[in-house]
Motif scaffolding. Structure first.
Motif, PDB file in Angstrom:
ATOM      1  N   UNK A  59       3.591   0.322 -16.982  1.00  0.00           N
ATOM      2  CA  UNK A  59       2.693   0.415 -18.126  1.00  0.00           C
ATOM      3  C   UNK A  59       1.725   1.590 -17.992  1.00  0.00           C
ATOM      4  N   UNK A  60       1.310   1.896 -16.785  1.00  0.00           N
ATOM      5  CA  UNK A  60       0.376   2.997 -16.589  1.00  0.00           C
ATOM      6  C   UNK A  60       0.749   3.744 -15.324  1.00  0.00           C
ATOM      7  N   UNK A  61       0.304   5.001 -15.264  1.00  0.00           N
ATOM      8  CA  UNK A  61       0.604   5.806 -14.087  1.00  0.00           C
ATOM      9  C   UNK A  61      -0.138   5.259 -12.886  1.00  0.00           C
ATOM     10  N   UNK A  62       0.482   5.331 -11.688  1.00  0.00           N
ATOM     11  CA  UNK A  62      -0.234   4.891 -10.502  1.00  0.00           C
ATOM     12  C   UNK A  62      -1.426   5.812 -10.253  1.00  0.00           C
ATOM     13  N   UNK A  63      -2.454   5.316  -9.593  1.00  0.00           N
ATOM     14  CA  UNK A  63      -3.627   6.157  -9.330  1.00  0.00           C
ATOM     15  C   UNK A  63      -3.263   7.331  -8.434  1.00  0.00           C
ATOM     16  N   UNK A  64      -4.007   8.434  -8.602  1.00  0.00           N
ATOM     17  CA  UNK A  64      -3.769   9.616  -7.760  1.00  0.00           C
ATOM     18  C   UNK A  64      -4.073   9.324  -6.305  1.00  0.00           C
ATOM     19  N   UNK A  65      -5.041   8.468  -6.079  1.00  0.00           N
ATOM     20  CA  UNK A  65      -5.427   8.113  -4.720  1.00  0.00           C
ATOM     21  C   UNK A  65      -4.531   6.987  -4.223  1.00  0.00           C
ATOM     22  N   UNK A  66      -4.081   7.038  -2.959  1.00  0.00           N
ATOM     23  CA  UNK A  66      -3.224   5.966  -2.466  1.00  0.00           C
ATOM     24  C   UNK A  66      -3.930   4.625  -2.343  1.00  0.00           C
ATOM     25  N   UNK A  67      -5.266   4.624  -2.258  1.00  0.00           N
ATOM     26  CA  UNK A  67      -6.008   3.365  -2.129  1.00  0.00           C
ATOM     27  C   UNK A  67      -7.054   3.324  -3.229  1.00  0.00           C
ATOM     28  N   UNK A  68      -6.912   2.375  -4.144  1.00  0.00           N
ATOM     29  CA  UNK A  68      -7.824   2.320  -5.269  1.00  0.00           C
ATOM     30  C   UNK A  68      -9.075   1.515  -4.961  1.00  0.00           C
ATOM     31  N   UNK A  69      -9.074   0.728  -3.866  1.00  0.00           N
ATOM     32  CA  UNK A  69     -10.243  -0.084  -3.521  1.00  0.00           C
ATOM     33  C   UNK A  69     -10.634   0.169  -2.074  1.00  0.00           C
ATOM     34  N   UNK A  70     -11.904   0.012  -1.801  1.00  0.00           N
ATOM     35  CA  UNK A  70     -12.404   0.233  -0.444  1.00  0.00           C
ATOM     36  C   UNK A  70     -11.759  -0.731   0.542  1.00  0.00           C
ATOM     37  N   UNK A  71     -11.534  -1.991   0.114  1.00  0.00           N
ATOM     38  CA  UNK A  71     -10.934  -2.981   1.014  1.00  0.00           C
ATOM     39  C   UNK A  71      -9.525  -2.579   1.416  1.00  0.00           C
ATOM     40  N   UNK A  72      -8.779  -2.067   0.460  1.00  0.00           N
ATOM     41  CA  UNK A  72      -7.408  -1.659   0.743  1.00  0.00           C
ATOM     42  C   UNK A  72      -7.393  -0.531   1.779  1.00  0.00           C
ATOM     43  N   UNK A  73      -8.286   0.428   1.599  1.00  0.00           N
ATOM     44  CA  UNK A  73      -8.367   1.527   2.548  1.00  0.00           C
ATOM     45  C   UNK A  73      -8.773   1.021   3.930  1.00  0.00           C
ATOM     46  N   UNK A  74      -9.748   0.120   3.978  1.00  0.00           N
ATOM     47  CA  UNK A  74     -10.209  -0.432   5.262  1.00  0.00           C
ATOM     48  C   UNK A  74      -9.078  -1.185   5.956  1.00  0.00           C
ATOM     49  N   UNK A  75      -8.305  -1.951   5.188  1.00  0.00           N
ATOM     50  CA  UNK A  75      -7.156  -2.659   5.765  1.00  0.00           C
ATOM     51  C   UNK A  75      -6.152  -1.679   6.347  1.00  0.00           C
ATOM     52  N   UNK A  76      -5.912  -0.595   5.616  1.00  0.00           N
ATOM     53  CA  UNK A  76      -4.964   0.416   6.082  1.00  0.00           C
ATOM     54  C   UNK A  76      -5.441   1.056   7.390  1.00  0.00           C
ATOM     55  N   UNK A  77      -6.704   1.400   7.447  1.00  0.00           N
ATOM     56  CA  UNK A  77      -7.270   2.022   8.649  1.00  0.00           C
ATOM     57  C   UNK A  77      -7.196   1.051   9.824  1.00  0.00           C
ATOM     58  N   UNK A  78      -7.539  -0.211   9.577  1.00  0.00           N
ATOM     59  CA  UNK A  78      -7.494  -1.235  10.630  1.00  0.00           C
ATOM     60  C   UNK A  78      -6.074  -1.402  11.163  1.00  0.00           C
ATOM     61  N   UNK A  79      -5.106  -1.478  10.261  1.00  0.00           N
ATOM     62  CA  UNK A  79      -3.716  -1.624  10.679  1.00  0.00           C
ATOM     63  C   UNK A  79      -3.267  -0.408  11.482  1.00  0.00           C
ATOM     64  N   UNK A  80      -3.618   0.773  11.018  1.00  0.00           N
ATOM     65  CA  UNK A  80      -3.242   1.993  11.740  1.00  0.00           C
ATOM     66  C   UNK A  80      -3.812   1.992  13.157  1.00  0.00           C
ATOM     67  N   UNK A  81      -5.052   1.554  13.307  1.00  0.00           N
ATOM     68  CA  UNK A  81      -5.678   1.492  14.642  1.00  0.00           C
ATOM     69  C   UNK A  81      -4.960   0.479  15.538  1.00  0.00           C
ATOM     70  N   UNK A  82      -4.630  -0.688  14.966  1.00  0.00           N
ATOM     71  CA  UNK A  82      -3.946  -1.711  15.767  1.00  0.00           C
ATOM     72  C   UNK A  82      -2.562  -1.234  16.189  1.00  0.00           C
ATOM     73  N   UNK A  83      -1.860  -0.540  15.306  1.00  0.00           N
ATOM     74  CA  UNK A  83      -0.538  -0.001  15.660  1.00  0.00           C
ATOM     75  C   UNK A  83      -0.674   1.026  16.772  1.00  0.00           C
ATOM     76  N   UNK A  84      -1.716   1.868  16.702  1.00  0.00           N
ATOM     77  CA  UNK A  84      -1.938   2.878  17.739  1.00  0.00           C
ATOM     78  C   UNK A  84      -2.173   2.249  19.107  1.00  0.00           C
ATOM     79  N   UNK A  85      -2.719   1.034  19.157  1.00  0.00           N
ATOM     80  CA  UNK A  85      -2.974   0.364  20.429  1.00  0.00           C
ATOM     81  C   UNK A  85      -1.719  -0.287  21.019  1.00  0.00           C
ATOM     82  N   UNK A  86      -0.644  -0.343  20.249  1.00  0.00           N
ATOM     83  CA  UNK A  86       0.612  -0.901  20.770  1.00  0.00           C
ATOM     84  C   UNK A  86       1.227   0.079  21.776  1.00  0.00           C
ATOM     85  N   UNK A  87       2.111  -0.424  22.665  1.00  0.00           N
ATOM     86  CA  UNK A  87       2.866   0.508  23.500  1.00  0.00           C
ATOM     87  C   UNK A  87       3.621   1.492  22.590  1.00  0.00           C
ATOM     88  N   UNK A  88       3.818   2.707  23.061  1.00  0.00           N
ATOM     89  CA  UNK A  88       4.374   3.789  22.242  1.00  0.00           C
ATOM     90  C   UNK A  88       5.693   3.408  21.575  1.00  0.00           C
TER      91      UNK A  88
END
Length: 191
Positions: free
Chosen positions: A112-141
């Motif tokens: 119905x509408x174009x997706x937003x230009x930004x990959x994260x439209x809400x602050x919570x979504x971005x925070x979740x993404x950053x948190x997940x990225x950090x947790x993945x980085x702490x895993x063994x390579x």
């Protein structure tokens, strides 16, 4: 059916295999169960509408639960197949509930509408993404790489195995261990 076991197994045979898994953690019995039921459970989940990668993941999770909860199996209440397929069905339903906001569009339909230009439209979504990225980085390579390839690059377990030159079972068990570590970290130690 394996080449070493020419006769099809009966419900009683499968109950005996489960008893061995429950009683003493018999890995050979579990692998016979896995080899026989994994493709059937995956096919069942595909028939329920799960994409191939999701069906493979859920089938693997169902068999992991079978291993973890082997002591709960009661052949007097039903066959191993019935029990296992019920586990798979419940996992499928749980997955659908988690993703209930996803709606399949008919073939050729436009959003119905174009997706937003930004990959994260809400602050919570971005925070979740950053948190997940950090947790993945702490895993063994290796585990971090498996997670990225499977979920961010959308590669199947078979594709990952071929690309990394790893046995398929090693890829699957590595992903399972990575998920468990991520889950333990999120749940504060309650996996």
């Amino acid at each position: 059916m394996s080449t070493n076991d020419p006769q099809p197994k009966t419900a009683e045979d499968w109950a005996a295999e489960m008893a061995a898994v429950s009683r003493c953690g018999d890995r050979d019995s579990f692998m016979r169960i896995y080899d026989h039921f994994f493709p059937r459970v995956r096919l069942y989940l595909r028939g329920q509408g799960s994409p191939e990668a999701v069906a493979e993941e859920l089938a693997q999770e169902a068999l992991l639960r079978l291993w973890q909860r082997a002591g709960m199996f009661d052949s007097g209440r039903g066959s191993l197949a019935t029990w296992l397929f019920r586990i798979a069905r419940n996992l499928h339903i749980d997955r659908l509930r988690q993703e209930r906001y996803w709606v399949a569009l008919p073939e050729g339909a436009e959003p119905a509408e174009d997706p937003p230009d930004e990959p994260y439209s809400r602050a919570e979504s971005y925070a979740d993404h950053v948190d997940l990225a950090r947790r993945i980085e702490r895993l063994p390579a290796t585990q971090a790489r498996l997670i990225r390839m499977s979920y961010f690059e959308a590669k199947s377990h078979s594709e990952i195995a071929a690309e990394l030159g790893m046995p398929l079972g090693t890829v699957k068990s590595g992903l399972r261990r990575a998920f468990l570590k991520l889950q333990v970290e999120v749940c504060g130690g309650a996996a």
